[in-house]
Design an enzyme around this catalytic site. Structure first.
Site, PDB file in Angstrom:
ATOM      1  N   ASN A 225       0.851  -1.194   0.000  1.00 14.41           N
ATOM      2  CA  ASN A 225       0.000   0.000   0.000  1.00 14.41           C
ATOM      3  C   ASN A 225       0.883   1.238   0.000  1.00 14.41           C
ATOM      4  OD1 ASN A 225       0.447   0.883   2.877  1.00 14.41           O
ATOM      5  ND2 ASN A 225      -0.385  -1.159   3.239  1.00 14.41           N
ATOM      6  N   ASP A 291      -5.114  -6.030   4.895  1.00 19.80           N
ATOM      7  CA  ASP A 291      -6.193  -6.854   5.446  1.00 19.80           C
ATOM      8  C   ASP A 291      -6.116  -8.290   4.941  1.00 19.80           C
ATOM      9  OD1 ASP A 291      -7.347  -4.860   6.981  1.00 19.80           O
ATOM     10  OD2 ASP A 291      -8.440  -4.043   5.266  1.00 19.80           O
ATOM     11  N   LYS A 301       9.263 -17.445  -9.100  1.00 21.66           N
ATOM     12  CA  LYS A 301       8.573 -16.337  -9.764  1.00 21.66           C
ATOM     13  C   LYS A 301       7.430 -16.894 -10.626  1.00 21.66           C
ATOM     14  CE  LYS A 301       9.295 -12.475 -12.843  1.00 21.66           C
ATOM     15  NZ  LYS A 301      10.085 -12.002 -13.960  1.00 21.66           N
ATOM     16  N   PHE A 337      -5.438   4.529  13.642  1.00 20.91           N
ATOM     17  CA  PHE A 337      -5.511   5.518  12.559  1.00 20.91           C
ATOM     18  C   PHE A 337      -6.486   4.983  11.511  1.00 20.91           C
ATOM     19  CE2 PHE A 337      -2.215   8.880  12.841  1.00 20.91           C
ATOM     20  CZ  PHE A 337      -1.712   8.539  14.083  1.00 20.91           C
ATOM     21  N   LYS A 351     -15.014   2.199  13.680  1.00 18.58           N
ATOM     22  CA  LYS A 351     -13.761   1.487  13.998  1.00 18.58           C
ATOM     23  C   LYS A 351     -13.355   1.742  15.452  1.00 18.58           C
ATOM     24  CE  LYS A 351     -12.045   1.436   9.301  1.00 18.58           C
ATOM     25  NZ  LYS A 351     -11.153   2.002   8.293  1.00 18.58           N
ATOM     26  N   LYS A 355     -13.216  -1.639  17.527  1.00 20.71           N
ATOM     27  CA  LYS A 355     -11.881  -2.116  17.923  1.00 20.71           C
ATOM     28  C   LYS A 355     -11.521  -1.719  19.355  1.00 20.71           C
ATOM     29  CE  LYS A 355     -10.280  -2.067  13.127  1.00 20.71           C
ATOM     30  NZ  LYS A 355      -9.111  -2.360  12.312  1.00 20.71           N
TER      31      LYS A 355
HETATM   32  N1  CTP Z   1      -5.213  -2.483  11.757  1.00 19.98           N
HETATM   33  C1  CTP Z   1      -4.605  -3.555  12.362  1.00 19.98           C
HETATM   34  N2  CTP Z   1      -4.584  -4.772  11.738  1.00 19.98           N
HETATM   35  C2  CTP Z   1      -5.153  -4.934  10.550  1.00 19.98           C
HETATM   36  C3  CTP Z   1      -5.786  -3.846   9.918  1.00 19.98           C
HETATM   37  C4  CTP Z   1      -5.783  -2.631  10.543  1.00 19.98           C
HETATM   38  O1  CTP Z   1      -4.088  -3.409  13.471  1.00 19.98           O
HETATM   39  N3  CTP Z   1      -5.121  -6.123   9.970  1.00 19.98           N
HETATM   40  C5  CTP Z   1      -5.217  -1.176  12.455  1.00 19.98           C
HETATM   41  C6  CTP Z   1      -4.498  -0.079  11.687  1.00 19.98           C
HETATM   42  O2  CTP Z   1      -3.143  -0.015  12.046  1.00 19.98           O
HETATM   43  C7  CTP Z   1      -5.270   1.155  12.116  1.00 19.98           C
HETATM   44  C8  CTP Z   1      -6.667   0.645  12.376  1.00 19.98           C
HETATM   45  O3  CTP Z   1      -6.559  -0.762  12.533  1.00 19.98           O
HETATM   46  O4  CTP Z   1      -4.763   1.706  13.304  1.00 19.98           O
HETATM   47  C9  CTP Z   1      -7.632   0.955  11.269  1.00 19.98           C
HETATM   48  O5  CTP Z   1      -7.097   0.453  10.047  1.00 19.98           O
HETATM   49  P1  CTP Z   1      -7.976   0.413   8.736  1.00 19.98           P
HETATM   50  O6  CTP Z   1      -7.217  -0.252   7.644  1.00 19.98           O
HETATM   51  O7  CTP Z   1      -8.520   1.763   8.504  1.00 19.98           O
HETATM   52  O8  CTP Z   1      -9.180  -0.499   9.245  1.00 19.98           O
HETATM   53  P2  CTP Z   1      -9.776  -1.844   8.782  1.00 19.98           P
HETATM   54  O9  CTP Z   1     -10.389  -2.459   9.975  1.00 19.98           O
HETATM   55  O10 CTP Z   1      -8.752  -2.653   8.064  1.00 19.98           O
HETATM   56  O11 CTP Z   1     -10.942  -1.386   7.838  1.00 19.98           O
HETATM   57  P3  CTP Z   1     -11.011  -1.144   6.268  1.00 19.98           P
HETATM   58  O12 CTP Z   1      -9.647  -1.517   5.697  1.00 19.98           O
HETATM   59  O13 CTP Z   1     -12.072  -2.051   5.850  1.00 19.98           O
HETATM   60  O14 CTP Z   1     -11.335   0.307   6.112  1.00 19.98           O
END
Ligand code: CTP
Length: 420
Positions: A225, A291, A301, A337, A351, A355
């Site tokens: 990303n 995710d 490869k 974040f 969130k 969380k």
């Molecule tokens: N986070 C985490 N572990 C993951 C995904 C996210 O600890 N596998 C944490 C990130 O570091 C951030 C927070 O969760 O502090 C929100 O991350 P975000 O990617 O916005 O949330 P998601 O729950 O993954 O939701 P989405 O991607 O569907 O928006």
């Protein structure tokens, strides 16, 4: 809330030493030349600095340069006739909010450990009730010598002086080992935290993640990303500057004075975060964690095939912050974040609740020129007590300072609750 920040070169720096007087004792070692930078740093943080030189320190740094940089008279002699009737060592002893001996040679360490008062520096330290910090600097063999170790132990354990450990490196004499005076920035940060200035995070263990995870597909490719890690690194720098015991778990390589654990994948990040979580006071998950990861990682490869389509099977990664939110201790703080492209507030507040976070820092990634890769950002901070704060575009370090302010107030609240 008392403001203690200023903008320097478009960066916000933590001040907090306004109205504090630091008496800097300089003993005779080559590192004495670094005192000029040290004085500048402390003055930059708002402190009033007075210098006291040992006899030998004159050989390494001049009173003229010290008085010019500190903008105060330099003290050297015990028996000087001056305007005030009070003996100079008593006057200095009363003036000091904090005494810093930097560099501290083996000689001054030995004298202070045994109460020897044979010059102004040693005499005023004994006469003062202020906190004392000692930054040793000497040849590695001298630092390693049992006599020095014994004397340092007396200072630390009997007299409750704080020792700012020297660093490893090549000495002026060419020897390599422990004995280099700690970095000026580290010394200045420890001074600020010892004075328990507003916003201090002294002795708080803060675990921070930075960057974006990479999930391998094959030896060449990965799913990644756009996170640059700048926000997480700014967070770690800001917390460290306030005296926190910082550990950074990062996908981006950086050289810092605090420990940096380099990871690549979400699972590696999970492992490192979990191993540090129990002992931390706060977890700040700035990292953009993937995710999903490929279900299978190809050893070789992957080659183009004749087929037009290619299907990659993905499996879900652990949600690190979510898992830790479920097991966190009552007095642990977790900050997340959320980078969103739509429904910023509702997505972020969901969130925050889902969380079990204390704070969530939300930003709209569709705003041009801020966010990923940029040095600036604009965020909304939502907190679990219902507060909402909007920060307009500013440097990421300024946002980090703001988050540190909130964190410091939360720690104070926790401390007050546990006292009652
Ligand atoms: N986070 C985490 N572990 C993951 C995904 C996210 O600890 N596998 C944490 C990130 O570091 C951030 C927070 O969760 O502090 C929100 O991350 P975000 O990617 O916005 O949330 P998601 O729950 O993954 O939701 P989405 O991607 O569907 O928006």
């Amino acid at each position: 809330m008392k403001k203690s920040k200023k903008l320097v070169n478009n960066q916000v720096s933590f001040q907090g030493l306004e109205n504090k007087t630091i008496v800097l004792g300089i003993s005779g070692g080559i590192a004495a030349y670094k005192c000029l930078d040290l004085i500048s740093s402390l003055r930059g943080m708002g402190a009033n600095v007075h210098c006291v030189l040992s006899h030998n320190a004159h050989e390494f740094v001049t009173p003229l340069s010290l008085s010019t940089i500190s903008r105060n008279k330099v003290h050297t002699n015990n028996f000087e006739i001056k305007d005030s009737w009070q003996p100079e060592h008593i006057e200095l002893a009363k003036l000091a909010d904090l005494i810093l001996i930097a560099p501290a040679t083996a000689d001054i360490i030995a004298k202070l450990a045994h109460g020897i008062c044979d010059d102004l520096l040693t005499t005023f330290v004994l006469a003062s009730k202020a906190k004392v910090l000692i930054a040793p600097a000497m040849n590695p063999n001298m630092y390693d010598h049992p006599a020095t170790k014994h004397n340092l132990s007396i200072l630390e354990h009997k007299l409750r002086y704080q020792i700012i450990a020297p660093e490893f490196g090549e000495m002026a004499c060419g020897d390599i080992g422990y004995g280099k005076m700690a970095q000026i920035s580290s010394i200045a940060q420890i001074v600020a935290s010892r004075l328990e200035v507003h916003g201090s995070l002294f002795e708080k263990k803060i675990l921070i993640t930075a960057g974006g995870t990479r999930e391998p597909i094959d030896p060449v490719r990965f799913i990644g990303n756009r996170s640059s890690g700048k926000m997480g690194i700014a967070m770690a720098d800001a917390a460290y500057a306030r005296g926190a015991d910082v550990t950074l778990v990062s996908t981006v390589k950086v050289e810092r004075s605090y420990p940096v654990i380099l990871v690549e994948t979400a699972q590696e990040m999970q492992e490192s975060v979990e191993s540090e979580f129990d002992t931390c006071d706060a977890l700040i998950m700035t990292a953009a964690v993937a995710d999903f990861r490929p279900l299978f990682v190809s050893v070789h490869k992957i080659k183009k095939s004749d087929s037009e389509d290619f299907t990659l099977d993905l499996t879900q990664n652990p949600d690190i912050i979510d898992l830790l939110g479920r097991v966190k201790r009552e007095n642990q703080i977790i900050i997340g974040f959320a980078a969103e492209s739509e429904e910023l507030l509702s997505n972020a507040s969901q969130k925050l609740k889902r969380k079990k976070l204390d704070l969530i820092i939300a930003n709209d990634i569709t705003v041009p020129e801020i966010g990923f890769g940029s040095d600036d950002n604009a965020v909304i901070i939502l907190s679990n007590d219902g507060n909402k704060e909007t920060l307009p575009r500013m440097p990421k370090r300024a946002i980090a300072e703001h988050i540190c302010d909130i964190l410091a107030s939360r720690f104070l609240e926790i401390k007050e609750l546990t006292l009652h």
